[in-house]
Write a protein that holds these residues in place. Structure first.
Motif, PDB file in Angstrom:
ATOM      1  N   THR A  61       0.834  -1.203   0.000  1.00  0.00           N
ATOM      2  CA  THR A  61       0.000   0.000   0.000  1.00  0.00           C
ATOM      3  C   THR A  61       0.867   1.251   0.000  1.00  0.00           C
ATOM      4  OG1 THR A  61      -1.647  -1.207   1.295  1.00  0.00           O
ATOM      5  CG2 THR A  61      -1.912   1.179   1.143  1.00  0.00           C
ATOM      6  N   ASN A  62       0.494   2.217  -0.786  1.00  0.00           N
ATOM      7  CA  ASN A  62       1.196   3.496  -0.817  1.00  0.00           C
ATOM      8  C   ASN A  62       1.172   4.126   0.574  1.00  0.00           C
ATOM      9  OD1 ASN A  62       1.620   6.445  -1.187  1.00  0.00           O
ATOM     10  ND2 ASN A  62       1.712   5.886  -3.348  1.00  0.00           N
ATOM     11  N   GLN A  63       2.344   4.573   1.022  1.00  0.00           N
ATOM     12  CA  GLN A  63       2.453   5.124   2.370  1.00  0.00           C
ATOM     13  C   GLN A  63       1.572   6.361   2.556  1.00  0.00           C
ATOM     14  OE1 GLN A  63       4.177   3.546   4.873  1.00  0.00           O
ATOM     15  NE2 GLN A  63       4.286   1.984   3.264  1.00  0.00           N
ATOM     16  N   THR A  64       1.345   7.093   1.476  1.00  0.00           N
ATOM     17  CA  THR A  64       0.494   8.281   1.564  1.00  0.00           C
ATOM     18  C   THR A  64      -0.924   7.909   1.966  1.00  0.00           C
ATOM     19  OG1 THR A  64       1.817   9.325  -0.171  1.00  0.00           O
ATOM     20  CG2 THR A  64      -0.332  10.305   0.311  1.00  0.00           C
ATOM     21  N   ILE A  65      -1.397   6.778   1.451  1.00  0.00           N
ATOM     22  CA  ILE A  65      -2.753   6.325   1.791  1.00  0.00           C
ATOM     23  C   ILE A  65      -2.830   5.951   3.268  1.00  0.00           C
ATOM     24  CG2 ILE A  65      -4.480   4.544   1.339  1.00  0.00           C
ATOM     25  CD1 ILE A  65      -3.472   4.407  -1.519  1.00  0.00           C
ATOM     26  N   ILE A  66      -1.796   5.246   3.747  1.00  0.00           N
ATOM     27  CA  ILE A  66      -1.790   4.843   5.162  1.00  0.00           C
ATOM     28  C   ILE A  66      -1.740   6.070   6.063  1.00  0.00           C
ATOM     29  CG2 ILE A  66      -0.510   3.593   6.934  1.00  0.00           C
ATOM     30  CD1 ILE A  66       0.458   1.668   4.799  1.00  0.00           C
ATOM     31  N   LYS A  67      -0.882   7.032   5.740  1.00  0.00           N
ATOM     32  CA  LYS A  67      -0.774   8.244   6.554  1.00  0.00           C
ATOM     33  C   LYS A  67      -2.069   9.038   6.537  1.00  0.00           C
ATOM     34  CE  LYS A  67       4.243   8.830   6.160  1.00  0.00           C
ATOM     35  NZ  LYS A  67       5.348   9.701   5.688  1.00  0.00           N
ATOM     36  N   LYS A  68      -2.732   9.094   5.374  1.00  0.00           N
ATOM     37  CA  LYS A  68      -3.990   9.823   5.269  1.00  0.00           C
ATOM     38  C   LYS A  68      -5.042   9.213   6.186  1.00  0.00           C
ATOM     39  CE  LYS A  68      -7.549  11.234   1.945  1.00  0.00           C
ATOM     40  NZ  LYS A  68      -7.991  11.187   0.521  1.00  0.00           N
ATOM     41  N   ASN A  69      -5.138   7.894   6.181  1.00  0.00           N
ATOM     42  CA  ASN A  69      -6.105   7.216   7.055  1.00  0.00           C
ATOM     43  C   ASN A  69      -5.720   7.359   8.526  1.00  0.00           C
ATOM     44  OD1 ASN A  69      -8.249   5.233   5.556  1.00  0.00           O
ATOM     45  ND2 ASN A  69      -6.422   5.549   4.280  1.00  0.00           N
ATOM     46  N   PHE A  70      -4.419   7.372   8.809  1.00  0.00           N
ATOM     47  CA  PHE A  70      -3.972   7.567  10.189  1.00  0.00           C
ATOM     48  C   PHE A  70      -4.376   8.951  10.702  1.00  0.00           C
ATOM     49  CE2 PHE A  70      -0.520   9.335  12.883  1.00  0.00           C
ATOM     50  CZ  PHE A  70      -0.788   8.613  14.032  1.00  0.00           C
ATOM     51  N   HIS A  71      -4.128   9.978   9.887  1.00  0.00           N
ATOM     52  CA  HIS A  71      -4.492  11.327  10.305  1.00  0.00           C
ATOM     53  C   HIS A  71      -6.009  11.478  10.435  1.00  0.00           C
ATOM     54  CE1 HIS A  71      -0.446  12.742  10.217  1.00  0.00           C
ATOM     55  NE2 HIS A  71      -0.289  12.532   8.912  1.00  0.00           N
ATOM     56  N   GLN A  72      -6.738  10.732   9.621  1.00  0.00           N
ATOM     57  CA  GLN A  72      -8.199  10.765   9.734  1.00  0.00           C
ATOM     58  C   GLN A  72      -8.643  10.172  11.064  1.00  0.00           C
ATOM     59  OE1 GLN A  72     -10.189   8.841   6.485  1.00  0.00           O
ATOM     60  NE2 GLN A  72     -12.235   9.365   7.214  1.00  0.00           N
ATOM     61  N   ILE A  73      -7.992   9.082  11.483  1.00  0.00           N
ATOM     62  CA  ILE A  73      -8.312   8.488  12.788  1.00  0.00           C
ATOM     63  C   ILE A  73      -7.952   9.444  13.916  1.00  0.00           C
ATOM     64  CG2 ILE A  73      -7.702   6.627  14.385  1.00  0.00           C
ATOM     65  CD1 ILE A  73      -7.254   4.842  11.932  1.00  0.00           C
ATOM     66  N   MET A  74      -6.761  10.040  13.824  1.00  0.00           N
ATOM     67  CA  MET A  74      -6.293  10.915  14.899  1.00  0.00           C
ATOM     68  C   MET A  74      -7.080  12.219  14.967  1.00  0.00           C
ATOM     69  SD  MET A  74      -4.191   8.940  16.220  1.00  0.00           S
ATOM     70  CE  MET A  74      -3.667  10.045  17.520  1.00  0.00           C
TER      71      MET A  74
END
Length: 344
Positions: A61-74
């Motif tokens: 998975t593209n790291q940008t997608i993971i970071k985007k979902n992480f920031h959405q959770i936070m």
């Protein structure tokens, strides 16, 4: 002792183990005491654990997608105090660490017997203890350990550090403090990871000497294997000549007959070399070299088969030929060429 008076009585397992550990001069490390959870576990509210990011494969998975979902959770925890926890295990030992959004860092070195799992739990425990005395009431603990987050959700934990975590969560609930957990991929937890990794190299750091009993299993396993290996190194058996380690050998995808041939060659016991023990006849000798007929002689020494060995690329020693990871097809083809494959 009563066992010494009854020589035909088998010793209980714990007594046999205790005597064996005594011969190895093993010193038990300080372990966490066995204790039950107080108050009863059903009165402790299970914490909210967000594990939604596990659906992303970090290698695909593209790291940008993971970071985007992480920031959405936070984004749901903007008013919370953020604490990152992690643990590391190196040749120097195990360490646990946590860091807060305000820049407070805490590192703890664990006993060398401690596992990474115990380190992850220790980091969370220390973060909760910090939260109880410093927090504003709302905390989210971010960790990359899926096993730790899953274990915290257990109603009846047995790991001693998990029990301590449950107690801390109960104290926080009594203080009307809210605690959430978020599991993230390892690359989202870089600061705590670096702290824990660096802490394993700091000799002056205070060490938590207590060890979870769950971690002793690996110590016993390594210790017994090392003792077994030391005895094996002194062995004069034919198998010890080609099998240098007591660890399990590689299993080849061969037909049963082929597997039997390879195993008998490694053991040094074959039909052509040892059938005389059953038939009560004389020990066989090589008709060409006039010396005892052994597996080593057939595969390495006999001058009549030098051309065949060269053709099949045989090494010069039996240990190299029959080592772990040897080529079974090479052996079987050679034995077929010299007409001995059915005599093994």
């Amino acid at each position: 002792m009563v066992y010494n008076q009854k020589k035909n009585t088998d010793l209980p397992f714990y007594e046999r183990l205790n005597r064996y550990l005594h011969t190895l001069q093993f010193q038990f490390p300080d372990t966490y005491p066995s204790e039950t959870i107080t108050p009863p576990p059903w009165t402790v509210k299970l914490p909210d654990c967000n594990k939604s990011l596990i659906r992303f494969n970090k290698t695909e998975t593209n790291q940008t997608i993971i970071k985007k979902n992480f920031h959405q959770i936070m984004s749901h925890f903007q008013e919370y105090n953020h604490i990152y926890t992690d643990a590391s295990n190196t040749e120097n030992g195990t360490a646990a660490a946590f860091t807060t959004a305000s820049g407070y860092n805490s590192c703890h070195k664990l006993s060398k017997a401690s596992s990474v799992f115990s380190g992850e739990l220790t980091a969370i425990l220390k973060a909760l203890e910090y939260t109880r005395s410093h927090d504003n009431g709302k905390t989210v603990i971010i960790t990359d350990s899926l096993s730790a987050v899953t274990a915290i959700s257990q109603l009846y934990p047995s790991h001693p550090i998990l029990i301590l975590i449950k107690k801390e969560l109960h104290h926080l609930q009594q203080q009307n403090k809210t605690t959430h957990f978020v599991r993230v991929p390892s690359q989202m937890d870089e600061i705590a990871d670096r702290l824990a990794r660096d802490a394993t190299d700091i000799d002056e750091l205070h060490t938590i000497t207590r060890t979870a009993k769950f971690d002793l299993k690996q110590i016993f396993k390594e210790m017994i294997i090392n003792a077994w290996q030391a005895e094996w190194n002194l062995s004069k058996s034919k198998l010890a000549e080609v099998k240098k380690t007591v660890l399990p050998r590689k299993i080849y995808s061969l037909e049963r007959k082929q597997q039997t041939i390879v195993t008998r060659l490694r053991l040094g016991h074959t039909r052509i070399t040892h059938s005389h023990l059953i038939d009560k006849t004389q020990e066989p000798t090589c008709e060409i070299c006039h010396c005892p007929l052994t597996v080593k002689h057939i595969l390495i020494e006999c001058e009549a088969y030098n051309r065949h060995r060269k053709l099949h690329g045989f090494p010069s020693t039996l240990a190299e030929l029959l080592k772990e990871g040897c080529n079974p097809s090479q052996l079987i083809d050679y034995l077929t060429d010299i007409g001995s494959v059915n005599e093994i």
